[in-house]
Write a protein that holds these residues in place. Structure first.
Motif, PDB file in Angstrom:
ATOM      1  N   GLU A 156       0.808  -1.218   0.000  1.00  0.00           N
ATOM      2  CA  GLU A 156       0.000   0.000   0.000  1.00  0.00           C
ATOM      3  C   GLU A 156       0.847   1.277   0.000  1.00  0.00           C
ATOM      4  O   GLU A 156       0.469   2.285  -0.602  1.00  0.00           O
ATOM      5  CB  GLU A 156      -0.930   0.007   1.218  1.00  0.00           C
ATOM      6  N   PHE A 157       1.974   1.253   0.702  1.00  0.00           N
ATOM      7  CA  PHE A 157       2.787   2.454   0.815  1.00  0.00           C
ATOM      8  C   PHE A 157       3.151   3.013  -0.552  1.00  0.00           C
ATOM      9  O   PHE A 157       3.199   4.242  -0.745  1.00  0.00           O
ATOM     10  CB  PHE A 157       4.062   2.160   1.620  1.00  0.00           C
ATOM     11  N   TRP A 158       3.402   2.129  -1.518  1.00  0.00           N
ATOM     12  CA  TRP A 158       3.943   2.549  -2.810  1.00  0.00           C
ATOM     13  C   TRP A 158       2.887   2.958  -3.821  1.00  0.00           C
ATOM     14  O   TRP A 158       3.234   3.486  -4.892  1.00  0.00           O
ATOM     15  CB  TRP A 158       4.823   1.425  -3.380  1.00  0.00           C
ATOM     16  N   LYS A 159       1.604   2.760  -3.520  1.00  0.00           N
ATOM     17  CA  LYS A 159       0.570   3.043  -4.524  1.00  0.00           C
ATOM     18  C   LYS A 159       0.569   4.496  -4.995  1.00  0.00           C
ATOM     19  O   LYS A 159       0.556   4.754  -6.216  1.00  0.00           O
ATOM     20  CB  LYS A 159      -0.801   2.623  -3.985  1.00  0.00           C
ATOM     21  N   PRO A 160       0.567   5.507  -4.121  1.00  0.00           N
ATOM     22  CA  PRO A 160       0.572   6.891  -4.635  1.00  0.00           C
ATOM     23  C   PRO A 160       1.856   7.252  -5.367  1.00  0.00           C
ATOM     24  O   PRO A 160       1.849   8.086  -6.283  1.00  0.00           O
ATOM     25  CB  PRO A 160       0.382   7.740  -3.374  1.00  0.00           C
ATOM     26  N   ILE A 161       2.965   6.613  -4.983  1.00  0.00           N
ATOM     27  CA  ILE A 161       4.231   6.875  -5.667  1.00  0.00           C
ATOM     28  C   ILE A 161       4.201   6.266  -7.066  1.00  0.00           C
ATOM     29  O   ILE A 161       4.636   6.891  -8.052  1.00  0.00           O
ATOM     30  CB  ILE A 161       5.412   6.338  -4.843  1.00  0.00           C
ATOM     31  N   LYS A 162       3.648   5.066  -7.179  1.00  0.00           N
ATOM     32  CA  LYS A 162       3.531   4.441  -8.497  1.00  0.00           C
ATOM     33  C   LYS A 162       2.579   5.226  -9.395  1.00  0.00           C
ATOM     34  O   LYS A 162       2.785   5.297 -10.619  1.00  0.00           O
ATOM     35  CB  LYS A 162       3.060   2.997  -8.341  1.00  0.00           C
ATOM     36  N   THR A 163       1.558   5.821  -8.808  1.00  0.00           N
ATOM     37  CA  THR A 163       0.661   6.682  -9.580  1.00  0.00           C
ATOM     38  C   THR A 163       1.434   7.867 -10.159  1.00  0.00           C
ATOM     39  O   THR A 163       1.233   8.264 -11.319  1.00  0.00           O
ATOM     40  CB  THR A 163      -0.493   7.181  -8.692  1.00  0.00           C
ATOM     41  N   TYR A 164       2.347   8.413  -9.373  1.00  0.00           N
ATOM     42  CA  TYR A 164       3.193   9.527  -9.819  1.00  0.00           C
ATOM     43  C   TYR A 164       4.135   9.087 -10.927  1.00  0.00           C
ATOM     44  O   TYR A 164       4.369   9.827 -11.892  1.00  0.00           O
ATOM     45  CB  TYR A 164       3.959  10.057  -8.612  1.00  0.00           C
ATOM     46  N   TRP A 165       4.658   7.869 -10.834  1.00  0.00           N
ATOM     47  CA  TRP A 165       5.508   7.356 -11.911  1.00  0.00           C
ATOM     48  C   TRP A 165       4.727   7.273 -13.222  1.00  0.00           C
ATOM     49  O   TRP A 165       5.251   7.581 -14.285  1.00  0.00           O
ATOM     50  CB  TRP A 165       6.034   5.957 -11.577  1.00  0.00           C
ATOM     51  N   ALA A 166       3.473   6.837 -13.108  1.00  0.00           N
ATOM     52  CA  ALA A 166       2.666   6.639 -14.310  1.00  0.00           C
ATOM     53  C   ALA A 166       2.253   7.952 -14.952  1.00  0.00           C
ATOM     54  O   ALA A 166       2.127   8.038 -16.185  1.00  0.00           O
ATOM     55  CB  ALA A 166       1.421   5.819 -13.964  1.00  0.00           C
ATOM     56  N   GLU A 167       2.043   8.987 -14.119  1.00  0.00           N
ATOM     57  CA  GLU A 167       1.594  10.273 -14.647  1.00  0.00           C
ATOM     58  C   GLU A 167       2.165  11.374 -13.753  1.00  0.00           C
ATOM     59  O   GLU A 167       1.679  11.614 -12.649  1.00  0.00           O
ATOM     60  CB  GLU A 167       0.071  10.337 -14.676  1.00  0.00           C
ATOM     61  N   ARG A 168       3.181  12.049 -14.244  1.00  0.00           N
ATOM     62  CA  ARG A 168       3.881  13.067 -13.448  1.00  0.00           C
ATOM     63  C   ARG A 168       3.148  14.399 -13.557  1.00  0.00           C
ATOM     64  O   ARG A 168       3.532  15.283 -14.316  1.00  0.00           O
ATOM     65  CB  ARG A 168       5.332  13.192 -13.919  1.00  0.00           C
ATOM     66  N   THR A 169       2.101  14.538 -12.764  1.00  0.00           N
ATOM     67  CA  THR A 169       1.308  15.759 -12.770  1.00  0.00           C
ATOM     68  C   THR A 169       1.498  16.499 -11.455  1.00  0.00           C
ATOM     69  O   THR A 169       1.879  15.905 -10.438  1.00  0.00           O
ATOM     70  CB  THR A 169      -0.181  15.434 -12.937  1.00  0.00           C
ATOM     71  N   PRO A 170       1.227  17.808 -11.434  1.00  0.00           N
ATOM     72  CA  PRO A 170       1.301  18.549 -10.170  1.00  0.00           C
ATOM     73  C   PRO A 170       0.386  17.966  -9.098  1.00  0.00           C
ATOM     74  O   PRO A 170       0.729  17.960  -7.909  1.00  0.00           O
ATOM     75  CB  PRO A 170       0.873  19.965 -10.563  1.00  0.00           C
TER      76      PRO A 170
END
Length: 307
Positions: A156-170
């Motif tokens: 679970e810890f990595w889910k928001p980080i992986k979302t950022y990898w997939a789409e680098r938005t503000p």
């Protein structure tokens, strides 16, 4: 008699070997001031200590003196961390490739031609880049909550980080800023420990003011994004382990939610000479199990013929 005993005591004091005293030094690498802690005899086997996020060589402050009587111990701060230079993201490319390049040049500047490599958290992707490029320089690995397998970031810890990898938005970047707050820093040091009163507040007292420096959040967000460059390299790192078989000590905090034991067990698949220890503590193992880790390192390296 008293005077003779006093003079004898002074004489003995003068014979004390001060090489184990920690020195706080800075060396220039590519125009950056790279701060590092160093102790131990220069001709002893070297241990290169690579720190994690969000700390610095400060995380090794208690470990270094426990090793420096027999080992030459070196612990740098990466650019953007600790007491090293922290240029703005517009002036320096904050990627793990670039950090590894700086650390490689650092080792050459300080004369660390061979070393046992202690990797933790961010230290793992930096250290494995060094090991793959220069396997002949690595005598042994010491892995403390340092990931090299997909299993280690499947939580679970990595889910928001992986979302950022997939789409680098503000918006996705802003969702990660909570990781840079005082509460998050305290959580990293105290979650999963047996006794929170054993964890010094000097940790977040050191780390948080550095995270709060103007521009440092952007540095950390750049590295959160760059961490996505590491999983594609895992097969290469695992191939290095299988082909070169570095003697490896695993000393892993089993209560870590960032890099749980799921990331520790796979090392056994690829390594033949591996000592495996799950310790009853959290992410920053040395805060609660520093004496045990020092003991394990000394025994392990001794078996490898390193003092």
């Amino acid at each position: 008699m008293f005077l003779g005993a006093l003079l004898n005591g002074v004489s003995q004091a003068q014979e004390v070997d001060h090489s184990a005293q920690v020195k706080y030094r800075t060396v220039e690498v590519d125009g950056l001031d790279i701060f590092y802690r160093e102790a131990g005899p220069q001709d002893a086997p070297t241990i290169l200590l690579l720190h994690g996020f969000p700390t610095s060589s400060h995380m090794f402050r208690n470990l270094i003196p426990k090793l420096a009587d027999k080992y030459h111990v070196v612990a740098p701060d990466y650019p953007g961390f600790g007491n090293s230079s922290a240029p703005a993201v517009e002036a320096f490319e904050y990627t793990f490739d670039h950090l590894a390049e700086v650390v490689e040049k650092f080792t050459e500047k300080v004369g660390a031609k061979r070393y046992s490599l202690y990797v933790m958290d961010y230290g793992a992707p930096i250290g494995f880049r060094l090991a793959v490029k220069h396997p002949e320089r690595v005598d042994a690995l010491i892995v403390q909550n340092g990931n090299a397998y997909e299993e280690g970031i499947d939580n679970e810890f990595w889910k928001p980080i992986k979302t950022y990898w997939a789409e680098r938005t503000p918006e996705h970047a802003d969702a990660l800023r909570d990781f840079l707050t005082l509460d998050a820093t305290k959580w990293q040091f105290t979650h999963g420990v047996r006794d929170a009163e054993a964890i010094s507040p000097d940790n977040w007292g050191h780390v948080q003011p550095l995270l709060d420096r103007p521009g440092n959040q952007e540095i950390q967000l750049a590295l959160f994004y760059s961490y996505g460059s590491n999983p594609p390299l895992y097969p290469e790192w695992q191939k290095y382990l299988r082909e070169h078989q570095p003697p490896t000590l695993i000393a892993w905090g089993k209560n870590d939610q960032i890099f749980p034991p799921a990331g520790a067990y796979p090392y056994k698949r690829d390594l033949k000479n591996v000592e495996f220890h799950l310790l009853d503590t959290g992410h920053f193992v040395l805060e609660e199990e520093g004496a045990q880790v020092a003991h394990l390192i000394r025994e392990f390296l001794g078996k490898q013929g390193k003092r």
